[in-house]
Write a protein that holds these residues in place. Sequence first.
Motif: not given
Length: 290
Positions: A7-11, A26-27, A31-33, A142-146
């Motif tokens: 999905a959008d910036r989810v790997w 990702g934001g 990156l959040l692991v 909070d990852l910034g934009d998400r």
Amino acid sequence: MGFTEIADRVWVARYDWFDVNVTLVGGDRGLLVVDTHASEPAARGVVDDVRRLAAGLPAPGVVGVVNTHEHFDHTFGNGVFRHEYGDIPIHAHEVAAERTLPAGERIKTLYDTEPHDPHRDEVQRTTIVPADHTFSSAVALDLGDRMVELVHPGRGHTGGDLVVRVPDADVVLAGDLVEESAARNGVPGFGADCYPMDWPLSLDIVLGLTGAATVIVPGHGAPVDREFVEEQRNAIGVVAETIRDLATRGVPVDQALDAAQWPYPREELEHAVRRGYEQLPRSQRRLPLV
């Protein structure tokens, strides 16, 4: 195979050892692991994969780690990510954080009895690093934009399970509350620390976080859809209600597996039955019980 964008910036990267998943969200802050694999050497391989993916991203650094629960195959890489990315926060439910060290030490002891296991030494040499950012019910990162939500839906696979919801991508990372892996024939992990009587209700909360198009990532195996989780919830519910029925009728715990039909192989349910009997209040159990 490295990381695949679901999905959008989810790997998601799926690793052969335990067929375990590690997920990146990702934001614009980084990156959040989510989960870190089962040993320090295994985690260094994950870091290599993260770096290959992140090289093309505007914010390539890892800014945090989440453990979906305390088991070693999801937490033993924590120290490697700290070493590689500095003093980043490691998030977990408060119960999982408290149990990470003793659970890890128990696993190391179990590996003492497996001298020929190729992973024995790397597991036993791993330094256990528990989460240091905890919560009891829910928290937003909070990852910034998400924003990313961590939710404790209740007990199930363990007492400290959490799920990770990425609302704008319509993704839920379910940890081992959901099992898909063919390595276990899709049987949920009813271990010695599971809560079979709570698990169906916890999955009801998880389902409440999903919609018809939500992608759900299990702790092991391929991503699934809401219908898969509904079916697994119902099967776990059958396990729970069968345990309740047997205990209410006074069937001794050591006879319970042979006294009923089960939705999963009996050899996978020994811990579930014992834990279920222990969970039931005395008012729902009749003698003779052992």
